[in-house]
Write an enzyme that holds these catalytic residues in place. Structure first.
Site, short mmCIF file in Angstrom:
data_model
loop_
_atom_site.label_atom_id
_atom_site.label_comp_id
_atom_site.label_asym_id
_atom_site.label_seq_id
_atom_site.Cartn_x
_atom_site.Cartn_y
_atom_site.Cartn_z
N THR A 1 0.85 -1.20 0.00
CA THR A 1 0.00 0.00 0.00
C THR A 1 0.88 1.24 0.00
OG1 THR A 1 -1.86 -1.05 1.10
CG2 THR A 1 -1.66 1.31 1.41
N HIS B 1 -7.16 -11.10 -2.46
CA HIS B 1 -6.57 -10.85 -1.14
C HIS B 1 -7.46 -11.46 -0.05
CE1 HIS B 1 -4.38 -9.24 2.07
NE2 HIS B 1 -4.35 -7.95 1.77
N ASN C 1 -4.37 -10.82 5.96
CA ASN C 1 -4.10 -9.58 6.70
C ASN C 1 -5.32 -8.94 7.37
OD1 ASN C 1 -1.43 -9.88 6.15
ND2 ASN C 1 -1.36 -8.40 4.49
N TYR D 1 -8.39 -8.57 6.39
CA TYR D 1 -9.41 -7.90 5.59
C TYR D 1 -10.60 -8.83 5.36
CZ TYR D 1 -5.82 -4.40 5.40
OH TYR D 1 -4.89 -3.47 5.78
N ASN E 1 -4.55 -6.08 12.12
CA ASN E 1 -5.98 -5.75 12.03
C ASN E 1 -6.82 -6.56 13.02
OD1 ASN E 1 -5.84 -3.65 10.11
ND2 ASN E 1 -5.69 -5.14 8.44
C1 PHB Z 1 -2.11 -1.38 4.64
O1 PHB Z 1 -2.63 -0.51 3.93
O2 PHB Z 1 -1.54 -1.11 5.69
C2 PHB Z 1 -2.19 -2.77 4.20
C3 PHB Z 1 -2.96 -3.10 3.12
C4 PHB Z 1 -3.06 -4.41 2.71
C5 PHB Z 1 -2.36 -5.36 3.40
C6 PHB Z 1 -1.58 -5.05 4.48
C7 PHB Z 1 -1.50 -3.75 4.88
O3 PHB Z 1 -2.46 -6.63 3.03
#
Ligand code: PHB
Length: 359
Positions: free
Chosen positions: A25, A174, A177, A179, A234
């Site tokens: 990112t 994705h 992480n 999400y 997260n």
């Molecule tokens: C972030 O924006 O911090 C971020 C985004 C996607 C990821 C990990 C971190 O998989």
């Protein structure tokens, strides 16, 4: 002997080497979350990587959770990405887009119409979210109704079709992480009592439906998936990650995907800090091509590929700071260090101004 400089075929994508650029990112999208000329230059500079995985790219307006992340759901965003893919291809590279929905890792200020972010269950993440007004506390998300999930799957399909129209070589779903898809996979964030929660089979259902639909739409040989079995990033965890992800990876075999991309441990953290997990077991269960990621250098990446632990290695920080990382590895040349103050700010600084060897 097979090493980082050996070619590799990932589904329909032919890589000249096994040095993959990890998704990162960078928060530099322009108005309308459209990639800019600077985005074009950043990826073009890194075209010698075996494969570029783009920064996470939101699949629909509700998928956004950070300022200035480039989406793949409007005509303007597709046109912006098309200039990126054309530049990377003209420079001899290959590029796949990471398809992203943040789920609860968002805020009403980042949602269309100030709506409440969605998630598998109405559980508020611990922590704060960066908004256009600065850091704010997370809010309790709204639990998605089962009846809403087909439209969500359709958003992934549309985004994948948009990506193909924008000239990408493939997509990476994705599912890591913390999400949205990971929020379904892992038990701490999924307390549903319907067919999408509870058992590992139920928690994996949405990801597998997304993969089936995206593979049907653009071809399995252009689809990869990202998993991160133990990262707590997260505010997420699983009561039994080995059991959950052994199952998930076994199910992935049904799709004959282009690749599986696994973030080991916690992003950015040293191995001593990683929660325990047996990645060799995933390797043994999974029949397709495996990319490993997190903190590899040249020597450890070489060892992982030469020893068969992975087919390729994804490099984040090293490729961020060294656009010509492949050549530097080849020559044993010193590496530029990343400027951590400019990861998410700075426009061209710390983005497109890292020197090449010849400079
Ligand atoms: C972030 O924006 O911090 C971020 C985004 C996607 C990821 C990990 C971190 O998989």
């Amino acid at each position: 002997m097979t090493d980082l400089f050996s070619p590799l075929r990932l589904g329909a994508i032919d890589l000249p080497n096994r040095i993959v650029m990890s998704s990162l990112t960078r928060n530099r999208a322009g108005a309308g979350n459209v990639p800019t000329d600077l985005t074009v230059e950043y990826y073009r500079q890194r075209a010698s990587a075996g494969l570029i995985l783009t920064e996470a790219s939101p699949i629909c307006p509700e998928a956004h959770g950070y300022p200035r992340t480039p989406g793949i759901h409007t005509a303007e965003q597709m046109a912006g990405w098309k200039t990126v893919t054309a530049a990377v291809h003209a420079a001899g590279g290959r590029i796949a887009i990471q398809l992203w929905h943040v789920g609860r890792i968002s805020h009403p200020d980042l949602q269309p119409g100030g709506a409440t972010p969605v998630a598998p269950s109405a559980l508020c993440p611990v922590g704060q979210v960066m908004t256009f007004k600065g850091m704010q506390e997370y809010v309790t998300p709204r639990a998605l109704e089962a009846a809403e999930l087909p439209a969500l799957v359709a958003s992934y399909v549309q985004a994948a079709k948009n990506a193909m129209a924008a000239g990408f070589d493939g997509v990476e779903i994705h599912a890591g992480n913390g999400y949205l898809l990971d929020q379904f996979l892992r038990s701490s964030t999924n307390q549903r009592s319907d067919a999408y929660g509870g058992s590992k089979e139920n928690r994996a259902r949405l990801l597998l439906e997304v993969l089936a639909a995206v593979c049907a739409a653009i071809g399995n040989n252009r689809v990869g998936v990202r998993l991160s079995p133990v990262t707590p990033f997260n505010d997420i965890s699983d009561a039994n990650p080995q059991e959950t992800f052994d199952y998930v990876v076994g199910e992935l075999n049904r799709f004959d995907l282009a690749f599986l991309d696994v973030l080991q441990g916690t992003g950015g953290a040293a191995p001593e800090q990683w929660l325990p997990f047996d990645y060799a077991r995933l390797r043994a269960i999974y029949k397709g091509k495996l990319i490993l990621n997190n903190g590899y250098d040249f020597a450890t990446g070489q060892a992982a590929v030469q020893g068969g632990a992975a087919d390729a290695i994804a490099y984040g920080r090293a490729l961020l700071a060294n656009p010509d990382l492949v050549e530097r590895f080849r020559r044993g040349a010193p590496l530029n260090q990343p400027d951590y103050t400019k990861l998410y700010v700075g426009e061209e600084k710390g983005y497109t101004d890292y020197p090449f060897l010849a400079d």
